[in-house]
Enzyme design. Structure first.
Site, mmCIF file in Angstrom:
data_model
loop_
_atom_site.group_PDB
_atom_site.id
_atom_site.type_symbol
_atom_site.label_atom_id
_atom_site.label_comp_id
_atom_site.label_asym_id
_atom_site.label_seq_id
_atom_site.Cartn_x
_atom_site.Cartn_y
_atom_site.Cartn_z
ATOM 1 N N ILE A 1 34.519 -26.167 32.192
ATOM 2 C CA ILE A 1 35.335 -25.767 33.352
ATOM 3 C C ILE A 1 34.507 -25.761 34.633
ATOM 4 O O ILE A 1 34.847 -25.073 35.595
ATOM 5 C CB ILE A 1 36.001 -24.407 33.111
ATOM 6 N N GLY B 1 25.639 -15.356 26.337
ATOM 7 C CA GLY B 1 26.482 -15.924 27.380
ATOM 8 C C GLY B 1 25.996 -15.543 28.768
ATOM 9 O O GLY B 1 25.400 -14.488 28.973
ATOM 10 N N GLY C 1 28.118 -16.643 31.687
ATOM 11 C CA GLY C 1 29.183 -16.948 32.631
ATOM 12 C C GLY C 1 29.666 -15.764 33.433
ATOM 13 O O GLY C 1 30.193 -15.927 34.533
ATOM 14 N N GLU C 2 29.493 -14.565 32.916
ATOM 15 C CA GLU C 2 30.099 -13.414 33.555
ATOM 16 C C GLU C 2 29.121 -12.337 33.997
ATOM 17 O O GLU C 2 29.418 -11.554 34.902
ATOM 18 C CB GLU C 2 31.159 -12.823 32.608
ATOM 19 N N ASN D 1 19.891 -24.465 29.730
ATOM 20 C CA ASN D 1 19.663 -25.386 30.849
ATOM 21 C C ASN D 1 19.441 -24.569 32.118
ATOM 22 O O ASN D 1 20.399 -24.061 32.716
ATOM 23 C CB ASN D 1 20.859 -26.321 31.030
ATOM 24 N N THR E 1 21.851 -25.382 35.392
ATOM 25 C CA THR E 1 23.234 -24.912 35.405
ATOM 26 C C THR E 1 23.313 -23.402 35.189
ATOM 27 O O THR E 1 24.240 -22.748 35.673
ATOM 28 C CB THR E 1 24.064 -25.645 34.344
ATOM 29 N N ARG F 1 17.846 -17.020 25.140
ATOM 30 C CA ARG F 1 17.241 -18.276 25.569
ATOM 31 C C ARG F 1 18.179 -18.979 26.557
ATOM 32 O O ARG F 1 19.376 -19.108 26.295
ATOM 33 C CB ARG F 1 17.007 -19.172 24.358
ATOM 34 N N GLY G 1 38.355 -21.904 36.239
ATOM 35 C CA GLY G 1 39.405 -21.136 35.581
ATOM 36 C C GLY G 1 39.209 -19.645 35.735
ATOM 37 O O GLY G 1 40.153 -18.913 35.956
ATOM 38 N N PHE G 2 37.960 -19.171 35.554
ATOM 39 C CA PHE G 2 37.621 -17.749 35.677
ATOM 40 C C PHE G 2 38.475 -16.884 34.757
ATOM 41 O O PHE G 2 38.710 -15.713 35.043
ATOM 42 C CB PHE G 2 37.762 -17.286 37.132
#
Length: 685
Positions: free
Chosen positions: A451, A646, A648-649, A575, A578, A572, A224-225
């Site tokens: 996603i 986070g 993701g970015e 995983n 990923t 922390r 999705g981004f």
């Protein structure tokens, strides 16, 4: 190493995406897009389309049902004759087969009263204004001290303007919706999105429904981004079409249509002014941002916000100005704000380092700060310096010759660059249910979204740890608005937000377990809202350092990136498997931002010329050689029960600046306008 829980489903094809749900009697929709950049629809002639066998209906502004709520103009599909931008959905055909729908859509004739569109962003545009807020709810402008006076008297000054182009999200799975109205008037949406709860809350009022009359299912999502963070017109179109024909309707936006209807990253023009002492310590920082929005809906990318956080300086000013153009509305694209903003800031820091004669890593260390420069809040943790030092050692930075344009092997000029990176560690409230069954298994339900990031696995690990159970004994059910409400998978906040609710629910369940589990099982629920409200005030951010090595072909101007290293401090890591994929994915996307990605606007045509992956280039495997991503162990007690931030970015933030700085080191040429294509670089070599 923990592999994805759903990996077998995905590689065997058992994992269902929105378009693949087997709903009986489903038919297909195909959209007609506006062929002018601005104007009014005079009339729609759908006679030829309707005459085709298998066509069930044609919808347009002339016959579409009235929506109950049109306050979000982007989602007011077929509610007006106004064409706000080229490519806007102006009609749709519903047919028994996809092939029939697509062919019939070609025969829908739309006559326009055309006007000349205004589509070009430039800083002299008279339409710029100061928005009330920028994306994320941040203040539009900030100012402390006397930035103009401090800049004027600084020993070392940099005043430079950088630009980034329009960039388009291109998730592997296009925006897709399968809409079905049940016999009781409820709406079921199998939809590719980043938050089932958000889609439900937005779509329900549009069709005059209570939220509990809408169910949104998104068990698996192919990327999705940010573009699927809020519903797009495809959702409304599919739901409307299904209601009209009385059958389930499948609608998938094509790759070409995505370039007009599903959001993009606004182009930016950014003026940076840095004033420093002879030792490179900053006195003044100025960051002025100019971006575009549409005439449909305001969206102002918050590109100056990272400058408010990264470095100390007594005198500072940031500002945003936006101009509405006849273009689609820009939206979220991986790291909105931080990604283009840090490109400008970190490029300027590199230029300042050169001007001051200070090593670029050392310059950043000298300007590091213990407290948020503008709010004065202490950071919950800030290990930018540790990332810079660790990265410099691993990358071999100590052996770097600062001279530019002097390392040549054959036709290739070689160079290295560095950039800092940072991204807010935000968190939203959410709910979760945890259940124990007599067979020793547990089930956790939350309307989170995976996603492609591995969220399902991360939440399973969090739940298993809290329950003190094996991961195999925990089942994670997500991607359904029927589950407890959760926030969107965006802003690098998913795991932190959902994980907190999961921990609270699992802790509550553990408190209720006392001996054998009864046949009916035991459930516990939790809402993280109060826990978030009770948090102490801190500036919460992840940080990192990006290092890049480039080769520049002196004959062609082609830039290659043989090596990148990213070292991050993101709390922390839940995983590592990923997480590493997330970091590497972001850095790879940063290569695209630096060297390839650019949506080219045709002023006369009023639309982007490159609208598929043959012309809009993203990095392929051949473009990505060695990328290393690692992190330092960071324990931050002020975040959430997991201690996580986070990820993701932050991998994309700073990557383009590191590459651009490396290109300057290799060639002595500073390209301030992305992407650094051969056409931009070669004439200066």
């Amino acid at each position: 190493m923990t592999e994805r829980l759903e990996s077998r489903e995905k590689v065997t094809g058992a994992a269902r995406y929105a378009y693949e749900y087997p709903v009986e009697g489903a038919v297909y929709a195909a959209a007609v897009q506006a062929a002018v950049g601005k104007g009014e629809i005079r009339w729609v002639d759908d006679a030829r389309a309707r005459a085709m066998p298998g066509v069930l209906d044609v919808l347009s502004c002339e016959n579409a049902p009235r929506l109950q709520d049109t306050s979000n103009a982007e989602l007011a599909v077929f509610q007006s004759r106004t064409v706000a931008f080229r490519g806007q959905f102006v009609a749709a055909v519903i047919a028994e087969t996809l092939e029939t729908a697509v062919e019939a859509a070609r025969h829908v004739r739309v006559e326009y009263a055309e006007e000349e569109p205004d589509v070009r962003l430039h800083v002299d545009h008279p339409g710029f204004y100061r928005p009330e807020k920028v994306n994320g709810g941040f203040p539009t402008d900030t100012e402390q001290g006397d930035p103009d006076g401090a800049f004027a008297t600084s020993a070392v000054r940099l005043d430079a303007t950088y630009s980034t182009p329009t960039e388009h999200n291109n998730a592997m799975e296009p925006h897709t919706t399968l809409a079905h109205w049940d016999k009781d008037g409820g709406l079921v949406l199998y939809d590719s999105n980043q938050g089932a709860s958000v889609v439900r809350s937005v779509i329900a009022p549009i069709f005059g429904l209570a939220e509990d009359r809408v169910r949104v299912v998104a068990a698996h999502v192919g990327g999705g981004f940010g573009s699927k963070g809020t519903p797009r017109p495809n959702v409304v179109l599919a739901a409307m079409a299904a209601n009209v024909v009385g059958r389930p309707v499948k609608f998938a936006v094509t790759r070409q249509q995505m370039f007009a209807t599903t959001g993009y990253r606004t182009p930016t023009v950014q003026r940076m002014r840095l004033g420093a002492g002879a030792d490179g310590r900053l006195n003044a920082i100025g960051h002025e941002v100019f971006v575009q929005t549409s005439t449909v809906r305001e969206f102002t990318e918050q590109a100056a916000t990272p400058t408010r956080t990264m470095y100390r300086a007594e005198h500072r000013r940031t500002s945003h100005r936006v101009v509405p153009l006849d273009v689609p509305t820009p939206s979220w694209m991986r790291a909105p704000g931080e990604c283009p903003g840090m490109y400008a800031l970190e490029s300027a820091m590199d230029e300042l380092a050169v001007a001051a004669g200070v090593d670029p890593v050392e310059l950043r260390l000298r300007n590091d700060t213990d407290t948020d420069p503008e709010s004065g809040l202490p950071f919950s943790s800030r290990n930018l310096a540790a990332c810079l030092r660790e990265g410099a050692e691993r990358f071999g930075w100590d052996h770097r010759d600062p001279a530019t344009g002097v390392r040549r092997v054959g036709r290739k000029l070689l160079g290295t660059g560095v950039a800092a990176t940072g991204y807010p560690a935000t968190q939203s409230p959410g709910k979760a249910i945890a259940r124990a069954d007599p067979d020793g298994t547990y089930t956790v339900r939350i309307a989170a979204a995976d996603i492609g990031t591995g969220a399902r696995t991360a939440l399973g690990m969090i739940a298993a740890e809290t329950l003190k159970a094996d991961l195999d004994a925990v089942r994670i059910e997500i991607g359904d608005s029927a589950h407890p409400a959760a926030s969107v998978a965006g802003g690098s906040s998913g795991t932190a937000s959902w994980g907190t609710a999961v921990v609270l629910a699992c802790e509550s369940l553990r408190g209720r377990l006392n001996g054998e589990v009864p046949p009916e099982g035991i459930e516990a629920s939790a809402d993280s809202g109060d826990a978030l409200k009770a948090r102490e005030e801190y500036a919460r951010h992840a940080f990192g350092a990006q290092f890049a090595e480039v080769e520049v072909d002196v004959d062609t101007g082609e830039v290659r990136v043989p090596r990148m290293l990213g070292v991050f401090a993101a709390g922390r890591i839940i995983n590592p498997t990923t997480a590493r994929s997330q970091f590497i994915g972001g850095m790879t996307m940063g290569i695209g931002m630096a060297l390839m990605e650019e949506s080219v606007m045709d002023d006369d045509f009023g639309d982007y010329l490159n609208r598929d992956l043959a012309q809009y280039h993203v990095p392929s495997c051949a473009d990505v050689r060695t990328i290393e991503a690692d992190w330092i162990e960071e324990i931050d007690p002020h975040l959430n029960p997991m201690g996580s931030k986070g990820i993701g970015e932050i991998g994309i933030v700073g990557a383009a600046a590191a590459i651009a700085n490396a290109v300057h080191h290799a060639t002595g040429v500073r390209v301030r306008d992305l992407p650094i294509t051969p056409a931009r670089l070669l004439p200066q070599l």
